[in-house]
Structure formats: structure tokens, C-alpha cells
Enzyme design. Structure first.
Site, mmCIF file in Angstrom:
data_model
loop_
_atom_site.group_PDB
_atom_site.id
_atom_site.type_symbol
_atom_site.label_atom_id
_atom_site.label_comp_id
_atom_site.label_asym_id
_atom_site.label_seq_id
_atom_site.Cartn_x
_atom_site.Cartn_y
_atom_site.Cartn_z
ATOM 1 N N SER A 115 0.803 -1.226 0.000
ATOM 2 C CA SER A 115 0.000 0.000 0.000
ATOM 3 C C SER A 115 0.834 1.273 0.000
ATOM 4 O O SER A 115 0.292 2.360 -0.213
ATOM 5 C CB SER A 115 -0.938 0.018 1.220
ATOM 6 O OG SER A 115 -0.211 0.157 2.423
ATOM 7 N N LYS A 152 0.811 4.248 7.172
ATOM 8 C CA LYS A 152 0.097 5.061 6.195
ATOM 9 C C LYS A 152 0.520 6.521 6.327
ATOM 10 O O LYS A 152 1.266 6.908 7.229
ATOM 11 C CB LYS A 152 -1.415 4.957 6.407
ATOM 12 C CG LYS A 152 -2.011 3.579 6.156
ATOM 13 C CD LYS A 152 -1.981 3.194 4.696
ATOM 14 C CE LYS A 152 -2.674 1.855 4.446
ATOM 15 N NZ LYS A 152 -1.901 0.721 4.997
#
Length: 207
Positions: A115, A152
């Protein structure tokens, strides 16, 4: 002892320590250093201690000193067109000194998933996370969202803080993460360690 070159002896000792996680005894060192006499081995060990590569440990043994984990740093190399090799004396650097500013607040985490590949963070990398800082929007963080860890980018809008992935090719698979129960910033991403993949290049990388 002024003219003794200890580099080759230190190299063999560092390789041994990487395998066994222990500094050998004088007898074992004599064998490691190609059958050197014990008196000569003692001189080498003493020189390594004087230079800070070894230090005394309980029981009359030795242990790694503050310089034992220094690594040789060559001159800068280009990733583009070749350049003429320079005969420059290499420097010594401990990897911790380069990557880690606050050892007591630093933890390493292995990465799973893709990701974050747009920021050069690939599966199998070891990310360096530093605790104790207050991250700002736009920084990469290790967060605990609804009791689960995730790496993230921290973002904020009128609804509050949320988390974003960085994988443009799979954006649909990684929508923004908004906490349902709670969002805690565990630490700030400050770097990574990567071991080269001998079988090819990491997913999404450019040669």
C-alpha cells in the site's frame, strides 16, 4: 605496535561475530587469525581495545566496543552515467549513527503489503519508527486504528484525522481509512532498511 595493520584481523573477527554473536577466546582467536602465537594474538587484541573496537568484559573475555559496528563508507557513487573511480580514503560509520537518532525511542517493523510503494516502501523492508514525536498531516506514520497497526500517510480534513495509502495503481484497493473506534499514532516513520532482492527488483520499482 605502531605499524600493526589491524584491519584484516578486525574483518575476520566481525565476520565471526556476525555468525556466532560472541567474541572468541584468545585460543580461538589465534586459530581464527591463521594460527598466530598467543603473544601476538594478545597484542592484536590490545590494539583493537586501544582503537575502541573491543573492550573488557567480565570473566577476562572481550566484547564489542563502541567502534566494533562501524562500516566502511566509500565516496558517493552515481546511479546514472558512470564516473571515474576516485582513490579516496574511506570513512567509517556506524549504521545506527546514520539511521537512528533516539535508540530508546526507536523500533523496527517488517513491512507487509504494497500500500505504500509510491513512497518507495516495499514488502519485506524494515521500517524505522521513532516514538515521542508529534507528527503533522502529510507525514508517514505507524498508526493504531481500531486496534490494528498500519503504516500510512496521516491526513486531515473537516471530519478530522484519517489515513491514506500511497499506491496509485491500486487506489481502489486502498481507500482512505477513517477510524470507527479510535486512532493512535504509535510513531513516526524516519527511514528503512532494505536487503537487495537477488531474484529481481521490488514490485513497482524502476531500474
Amino acid at each position: 605496535m605502531q605499524q600493526l595493520d589491524i584491519s584484516s584481523y578486525l574483518g575476520k573477527l566481525q565476520d565471526y561475530y556476525a555468525r556466532e554473536s560472541v567474541i572468541p577466546s584468545i585460543t580461538e582467536l589465534s586459530a581464527l587469525w591463521n594460527g598466530k602465537a598467543r603473544s601476538w594474538t594478545h597484542q592484536i587484541v590490545q590494539r583493537l581495545k586501544e582503537e575502541g573496537f573491543l573492550e573488557n568484559a567480565p570473566g577476562g573475555r572481550s566484547r564489542p566496543g563502541p567502534r566494533f559496528f562501524e562500516r566502511t563508507v566509500g565516496h558517493a557513487v552515481r546511479a546514472g552515467m558512470p564516473q571515474q573511480a576516485a582513490d579516496v580514503q574511506p570513512e567509517l560509520l556506524r549504521i545506527d549513527d546514520y539511521l537512528i537518532e533516539k535508540p530508546s525511542q526507536t523500533i523496527l517493523f517488517p513491512v507487509k503489503g504494497d500500500s505504500m510503494i509510491d513512497l518507495g516502501i516495499f514488502e519485506g523492508d524494515m521500517v524505522i519508527i521513532e516514538r515521542g514525536n508529534s507528527p503533522s498531516s502529510g507525514q508517514v506514520v505507524l498508526a493504531i486504528v481500531d486496534n490494528e497497526f498500519t503504516l500510512k500517510v496521516l491526513a486531515k480534513d473537516t471530519r478530522g484525522y484519517y489515513l491514506e495509502a500511497r499506491n496509485h495503481s491500486r487506489a481502489r484497493d486502498y481507500p482512505p481509512i477513517r477510524p470507527e473506534q479510535g486512532l493512535e499514532i504509535y510513531g513516526l516513520y524516519v527511514g528503512l532498511i532494505r536487503k537487495a532482492r537477488t531474484s529481481g527488483y521490488p514490485l513497482g520499482s524502476n531500474r
